[in-house]
Design an enzyme around this catalytic site. Structure first.
Site, PDB file in Angstrom:
ATOM      1  N   HIS A 261       0.826  -1.209   0.000  1.00 28.22           N
ATOM      2  CA  HIS A 261       0.000   0.000   0.000  1.00 28.22           C
ATOM      3  C   HIS A 261       0.858   1.256   0.000  1.00 28.22           C
ATOM      4  O   HIS A 261       0.343   2.357   0.069  1.00 28.22           O
ATOM      5  CB  HIS A 261      -0.890  -0.019   1.239  1.00 28.22           C
ATOM      6  CG  HIS A 261      -0.101  -0.133   2.513  1.00 28.22           C
ATOM      7  ND1 HIS A 261       0.673  -1.242   2.787  1.00 28.22           N
ATOM      8  CD2 HIS A 261       0.078   0.697   3.550  1.00 28.22           C
ATOM      9  CE1 HIS A 261       1.279  -1.076   3.959  1.00 28.22           C
ATOM     10  NE2 HIS A 261       0.949   0.094   4.420  1.00 28.22           N
ATOM     11  N   CYS A 262       2.194   1.066  -0.065  1.00 28.54           N
ATOM     12  CA  CYS A 262       3.058   2.249   0.007  1.00 28.54           C
ATOM     13  C   CYS A 262       3.839   2.474  -1.277  1.00 28.54           C
ATOM     14  O   CYS A 262       3.579   3.401  -2.034  1.00 28.54           O
ATOM     15  CB  CYS A 262       4.070   2.085   1.152  1.00 28.54           C
ATOM     16  SG  CYS A 262       3.361   1.757   2.722  1.00 28.54           S
ATOM     17  N   ILE A 263       4.799   1.557  -1.532  1.00 35.98           N
ATOM     18  CA  ILE A 263       5.803   1.812  -2.574  1.00 35.98           C
ATOM     19  C   ILE A 263       5.188   2.033  -3.949  1.00 35.98           C
ATOM     20  O   ILE A 263       5.539   2.997  -4.633  1.00 35.98           O
ATOM     21  CB  ILE A 263       6.844   0.676  -2.597  1.00 35.98           C
ATOM     22  CG1 ILE A 263       7.419   0.439  -1.200  1.00 35.98           C
ATOM     23  CG2 ILE A 263       7.960   0.998  -3.589  1.00 35.98           C
ATOM     24  CD1 ILE A 263       8.027   1.645  -0.536  1.00 35.98           C
ATOM     25  N   ASP A 266       2.608   5.569  -3.452  1.00 36.20           N
ATOM     26  CA  ASP A 266       3.000   6.924  -3.022  1.00 36.20           C
ATOM     27  C   ASP A 266       3.547   7.804  -4.153  1.00 36.20           C
ATOM     28  O   ASP A 266       3.192   8.988  -4.236  1.00 36.20           O
ATOM     29  CB  ASP A 266       4.010   6.843  -1.873  1.00 36.20           C
ATOM     30  CG  ASP A 266       3.387   6.181  -0.636  1.00 36.20           C
ATOM     31  OD1 ASP A 266       2.152   5.972  -0.641  1.00 36.20           O
ATOM     32  OD2 ASP A 266       4.117   5.866   0.312  1.00 36.20           O
TER      33      ASP A 266
END
Ligand code: SAJ
Length: 426
Positions: A261-263, A266
């Site tokens: 859910h980040c890399i 974002d």
């Protein structure tokens, strides 16, 4: 670090980020509430059972119980409100600030005057000023007087045995000095790591986007090298090991895709916001395109391998090892497995799946069953259970092709047994 008696905390969103934070606040003496829209999760948490399979939570939630509720009125009690809701992208990779806007509006409806509101969700520079603050101001709140707003980007790495909410360094930004002081004081009571005040809230937002985009571009770098070296008969895994002997080299590893859910998410927040100000992040976009191409590259490796042994994709039974986006956790968000399974089905492959952390989404309930039924395998997630499979077990199960999406299996031993092995540039 001192135990708090009085200030009440309310965390909005009890997921991978919010729940550990709430548990830690309770441990540090804050009466702590959690607002969570999923009633099933609320029921589990109020029985001190973690809805998430994660060691830190399963160990600490029973010791530091919090009060979870679906009723937004619990915010009324809070002196410190921590917004920990998802910041996803839609299917066109466009940022979706819906959860942040919704949570902010909920806070505005229930805010205790003078409270501190901290946004932990990862957002692009500008969201606090352009999205969050106007919602408070429209409701008549004066920022820096009726409410104090700060941003402290989350840095939770689910499953990380070294870094967690109790010791992660944090950066904090606010619109005003009082808000900054309140937020710094809170986080100094939460983490033993450094708490660095930033010159502005926008800089605090930028820090998290930069640290995760940095990771994405470095993974894209080795993914592109893997594709190139595959044609030059160079083993990228050996080359990275060689380069790692250089003191300043920071190894990253190629794979079948970049999930979580980040890399993979974002960078799009910065790409889109910068575009609105007339700047095109060509480099970030290219890195995202390279990483997004890896699931198809992996499926193409399978197709080539099957053709080498004169087997079609159509009708071949292919076992997918792993559904989670990374090893030893149960999170499937943006997992490469989702794209790989979709592509295999498009090729009319007979797809079997097994993930020990996600049995509810697995077609096979155990590894032996998947190995027995499969003619070929694609390893997507390097779960510990898969690393223990002996090459002989593949042979015994008559596996003909193995595509190692994480370059984590014993290539030479597998090849010696006459199984066609292809890694990612390896
Ligand atoms: N991946 C690669 N090659 C690599 C590293 C990762 O292909 O060299 C893939 C993984 O397989 C996974 C994805 O990228 O699919 C993301 O992996 P990750 O290790 O970055 O795991 P995340 O998404 O849990 O990232 C978190 C992030 N934490 C937060 O955003 C709060 C990130 O900032 C951390 O840098 C990362 O953990 C970490 O370092 O472990």
């Amino acid at each position: 670090m001192k135990k708090q008696e009085k200030k009440t905390v309310c965390v909005i969103g009890l997921g991978y980020v919010g729940l550990p934070l709430a548990v830690r606040a309770k441990e540090m003496g804050y009466p702590t509430y959690g607002l969570e829209r999923d009633a099933k999760k609320v029921a589990l948490i109020n029985k001190q059972k973690s809805p998430i399979k994660e060691e830190f939570l399963e160990h600490n939630l029973p010791k530091f119980p919090i009060i979870a509720s679906t009723d937004e009125k619990i915010i009324k009690e809070a002196d410190i409100v921590l917004i920990c809701v998802p910041t996803p992208v839609d299917k066109n990779y466009y940022p979706d600030l819906g959860p942040v806007i919704g949570a902010t509006e909920t806070v505005v409806r229930n805010l205790k005057k003078g409270a501190l509101v901290v946004l932990e969700s990862t957002v692009n520079p500008g969201v606090s000023e352009e999205i969050v603050a106007p919602i408070f101001e429209k409701a008549g709140f004066k920022i820096g007087k009726d409410v104090f707003i700060a941003h402290c980007p989350e840095r939770i790495d689910p499953g990380n045995k070294t870094w967690n909410v109790t010791n992660l360094p944090r950066v904090v930004g606010s619109f005003d000095q009082k808000g900054l002081a309140m937020a710094v004081e809170f986080y100094k009571n939460i983490t033993t790591g450094e708490v660095r005040p930033m010159r502005s809230i926008r800089e605090a937002e930028a820090v998290k986007i930069v640290e995760n985009s940095f990771r994405d571009i470095n993974i894209a770098f080795v993914n592109e090298l893997a594709k190139s070296f595959d044609k030059l008969d160079i083993d990228i895994k050996d080359v990275i090991e060689g380069a790692s002997t250089k003191f300043s080299f920071m190894p990253h590893f190629p794979g079948c895709g970049v999930g979580g859910h980040c890399i993979p998410v974002d960078p799009y927040y910065l790409i889109e916001r910068a575009k609105a100000s007339g700047f095109d992040h060509k480099f970030l976009r290219t890195a995202r395109e390279i990483n997004n191409s890896m699931p198809e590259y992996t499926v193409n490796l399978l197709q080539t391998a099957l053709n080498e042994i004169k087997k079609p994709m159509k009708g071949t039974v292919v076992g997918v090892l792993g559904i989670a986006y990374k090893a030893n956790i149960d999170d499937v968000r943006e997992s490469p497995a989702i794209k790989i399974i979709e592509l295999l089905k498009r090729h009319q492959v007979n797809v079997l799946t097994y993930d020990p952390y996600i049995l509810e989404k697995s077609t096979e309930k155990n590894l032996a069953q998947l190995l027995k039924k499969s003619e070929a395998l694609i390893l997507v997630t390097n779960h510990a259970e898969f690393l223990k499979i002996s090459p002989q077990t593949f042979k015994t199960n008559k596996i003909k092709v193995i595509i190692d999406g994480k370059n984590c299996l014993d290539k030479n031993a597998i090849k010696k047994l006459g199984i066609l092995y292809k890694g990612i540039g390896h």
